[in-house]
Design an enzyme around this catalytic site. Structure first.
Site, PDB file in Angstrom:
ATOM      1  N   SER A 113       0.857  -1.177   0.000  1.00  0.00           N
ATOM      2  CA  SER A 113       0.000   0.000   0.000  1.00  0.00           C
ATOM      3  C   SER A 113       0.893   1.227   0.000  1.00  0.00           C
ATOM      4  O   SER A 113       1.908   1.260   0.699  1.00  0.00           O
ATOM      5  CB  SER A 113      -0.890  -0.009   1.241  1.00  0.00           C
ATOM      6  OG  SER A 113      -1.259   1.306   1.598  1.00  0.00           O
ATOM      7  N   GLU A 166      -7.335 -10.919  -6.040  1.00  0.00           N
ATOM      8  CA  GLU A 166      -8.476 -10.016  -6.245  1.00  0.00           C
ATOM      9  C   GLU A 166      -8.700  -9.731  -7.723  1.00  0.00           C
ATOM     10  O   GLU A 166      -9.838  -9.624  -8.187  1.00  0.00           O
ATOM     11  CB  GLU A 166      -8.247  -8.710  -5.482  1.00  0.00           C
ATOM     12  CG  GLU A 166      -8.346  -8.910  -3.983  1.00  0.00           C
ATOM     13  CD  GLU A 166      -7.816  -7.725  -3.196  1.00  0.00           C
ATOM     14  OE1 GLU A 166      -8.395  -7.400  -2.166  1.00  0.00           O
ATOM     15  OE2 GLU A 166      -6.811  -7.126  -3.622  1.00  0.00           O
ATOM     16  N   TYR A 185     -25.296 -14.013 -42.966  1.00  0.00           N
ATOM     17  CA  TYR A 185     -24.325 -13.053 -42.427  1.00  0.00           C
ATOM     18  C   TYR A 185     -24.957 -11.678 -42.235  1.00  0.00           C
ATOM     19  O   TYR A 185     -25.708 -11.187 -43.077  1.00  0.00           O
ATOM     20  CB  TYR A 185     -23.097 -12.928 -43.355  1.00  0.00           C
ATOM     21  CG  TYR A 185     -22.098 -11.926 -42.799  1.00  0.00           C
ATOM     22  CD1 TYR A 185     -21.155 -12.324 -41.862  1.00  0.00           C
ATOM     23  CD2 TYR A 185     -22.146 -10.575 -43.159  1.00  0.00           C
ATOM     24  CE1 TYR A 185     -20.273 -11.402 -41.301  1.00  0.00           C
ATOM     25  CE2 TYR A 185     -21.262  -9.649 -42.615  1.00  0.00           C
ATOM     26  CZ  TYR A 185     -20.333 -10.067 -41.683  1.00  0.00           C
ATOM     27  OH  TYR A 185     -19.463  -9.161 -41.131  1.00  0.00           O
TER      28      TYR A 185
HETATM   29  N1  ARG Z   1     -14.825  -7.953 -40.992  1.00  0.00           N
HETATM   30  C1  ARG Z   1     -15.978  -8.728 -41.288  1.00  0.00           C
HETATM   31  C2  ARG Z   1     -16.483  -9.444 -40.029  1.00  0.00           C
HETATM   32  O1  ARG Z   1     -15.744  -9.597 -39.122  1.00  0.00           O
HETATM   33  C3  ARG Z   1     -15.677  -9.737 -42.341  1.00  0.00           C
HETATM   34  C4  ARG Z   1     -16.869 -10.163 -43.130  1.00  0.00           C
HETATM   35  C5  ARG Z   1     -17.364  -9.013 -43.932  1.00  0.00           C
HETATM   36  N2  ARG Z   1     -18.462  -9.411 -44.777  1.00  0.00           N
HETATM   37  C6  ARG Z   1     -19.323  -8.526 -45.286  1.00  0.00           C
HETATM   38  N3  ARG Z   1     -20.259  -9.014 -46.029  1.00  0.00           N
HETATM   39  N4  ARG Z   1     -19.256  -7.275 -45.022  1.00  0.00           N
HETATM   40  O2  ARG Z   1     -17.610  -9.832 -39.935  1.00  0.00           O
END
Ligand code: ARG
Length: 467
Positions: A277, A290, A317
């Site tokens: 400390s 901790e 995606y």
């Molecule tokens: N940097 C992007 C990610 O991590 C890669 C894929 C991008 N794909 C797209 N359709 N924009 O998701």
């Protein structure tokens, strides 16, 4: 030049452009991106899309990018690269010109990032299991060293019964060993190859997915392109497993913090893992413990971030998926540091044998053994419990322990008490009467230690046998 600018007439808003980049954090995926790119190039060659000579050029350039990235300071300073996929393509074109532009044939960044992340998960599990193995080994070494050392076992944080210190350490071994198994299970499910899934509905070229999967050491190609490009279960599973590991480490840290207080003084903190400390000259604080306890909060928070990021996503995606990277990376790094510190601490912590033993000599931790003694002599346990409880009450008033009552005094509570009761009340014999598998009788603990060593050896041998 962007990978997708052809369709656009206006440039991106500069702030948005900078903000949407993942290169600042996904550059750590470079080695996986290079490996996956090489495997894809092999499939392109097999499909006749690139010639063997072009494949050679691409493969050599990919290797060179990997080497240079390790050697050249500032190699990643590229304000234009949108992500690691863009970065590699730019470097490739800089090295081999037009041939570099062929690599993206029949693939999408959507399957690339899914592949890179699975490779990252695989390596991370292996590294974490090595670090975990080291902590488990430290626990077993210390358990082997404290052979006959006793301490109180607590329930409700009240003294319950004496226990061998080795048995207590083995409890942590079991908890953490399960974490190792969970990591392995998560690795097995992660070990499928998304390449060939295209942007969403599958590659547009006749790519040999088996070949690509084998080249990257995956068990098999993923089964469905829409799932493969949008699935992040493997990241969730890893971070879930790490949350539980974090919680186990946090419980372990909490108990050691408690045992290091002057009130318990069962352990002495190793100086290399303590801090002082700036105000109070006498202090030696358990900061390492901790921080381990505190860091578990991050991992649990990351688990929530991952689950929530994925929660409402339609197939397949979506850019939201980019948000799954940092919580994954941070959790893996945090868990790795915690394991390393915990192993170092465990190897150096000092057990204060006298304090631990003395704590077993008061607090009626032989009361259950006394009741068992009576039960063995035919007194129904419910009654035996009542008899001993009354005797304890008397001791509390007289400020003494059960074994300090005379035989006459004991017999006032039950005629079933005999002179041999005293030997049943010693710490050694209280331990010895817990003679079941998983119990704290000395020879059972020895067996448990041996079994734990075998389990650990199998776990450590398993390393390296996985791709
Ligand atoms: N940097 C992007 C990610 O991590 C890669 C894929 C991008 N794909 C797209 N359709 N924009 O998701």
């Amino acid at each position: 030049m962007k990978m997708w600018s052809g369709r656009f007439r206006q440039p991106l808003d500069p702030h948005f452009e900078e903000w949407q980049r993942s290169f600042p954090f996904d550059q750590k995926l470079l080695r996986y991106e290079l490996a996956a790119s090489r495997a894809h190039a092999q499939a392109l060659k097999a499909a006749g899309i690139v010639t063997p000579a072009e494949f050679g050029l691409i493969a050599t350039a990919l290797e060179e990018i990997g080497k240079t990235s390790e050697q050249q300071a500032g190699y990643f300073d590229d304000p234009e690269a949108e992500d690691v996929h863009h970065f590699v393509e730019k470097k490739l074109v800089a090295l081999i010109g037009e041939t570099g532009k062929k690599l993206h044939s029949g693939r999408s960044r959507n399957e690339q990032i899914a592949t890179d992340l699975r490779l990252f998960v695989r390596v991370s599990v292996d590294n974490l299991r090595t670090l975990l193995g080291d902590l488990l080994e430290a626990l077993l070494d210390r358990a082997g060293e404290v052979k006959t050392l006793v301490m109180p076992a607590y329930t409700h944080l009240q003294r319950a019964e004496p226990v061998l210190t080795a048995h207590w350490l083995l409890a942590y071994f079991e908890m953490l060993f399960r974490d190792g198994e969970r990591l392995l299970e998560c690795r097995e499910r992660a070990n499928e190859c998304p390449l060939g899934s295209g942007a969403v509905t599958g590659a547009t070229l006749p790519l040999d997915r088996e070949l690509v999967s084998r080249a990257l050491g995956f068990a098999r190609p993923t089964a469905n392109s829409m799932d493969a490009t949008s699935d992040r279960d493997f990241a969730v599973e890893l971070v879930n497993s790490l949350s539980l590991l974090g919680i186990h480490l946090s419980r372990w840290a909490e108990e050691f913090i408690l045992f290091a207080t002057q009130e318990y003084a069962f352990i002495t903190l190793p100086e290399p893992y303590s801090t002082g400390s700036s105000a109070m000259p006498q202090k030696q604080n358990p900061d390492a413990l901790e921080l381990i306890r505190g860091k578990s909060a991050r991992i649990i928070g990351n688990q929530m971030a991952l689950l929530t990021a994925i929660k409402g996503l339609p197939l397949a995606y979506n850019k939201d998926l980019q948000e799954t990277q940092e919580p994954l990376f941070e959790s893996v790094a945090t868990a790795g540091h915690c394991l390393k510190v915990a192993a170092g601490f465990m190897r150096q912590v000092k057990f204060n044998q006298d304090r631990m033993k003395a704590a077993c000599e008061t607090g009626f931790m032989n009361a259950m053994a006394a009741a068992t003694y009576l039960a063995r002599r035919g007194v129904p346990f419910r009654q035996a419990h009542e008899i001993v409880a009354k005797a304890v009450q008397k001791c509390v008033v007289q400020d003494c322990e059960l074994e300090q009552l005379t035989l006459e005094e004991l017999r006032e509570f039950s005629p079933a008490f005999d002179a041999d009761v005293y030997e049943h009340l010693t710490v050694e014999n209280v331990l010895a009467c817990h003679d079941v598998p998983g119990g704290t009788a000395a020879h059972r603990v020895q067996q448990a230690l041996k079994a734990a060593r075998e389990k650990l050896a199998t776990m450590q041998e398993a390393h390296g046998t996985h791709a």
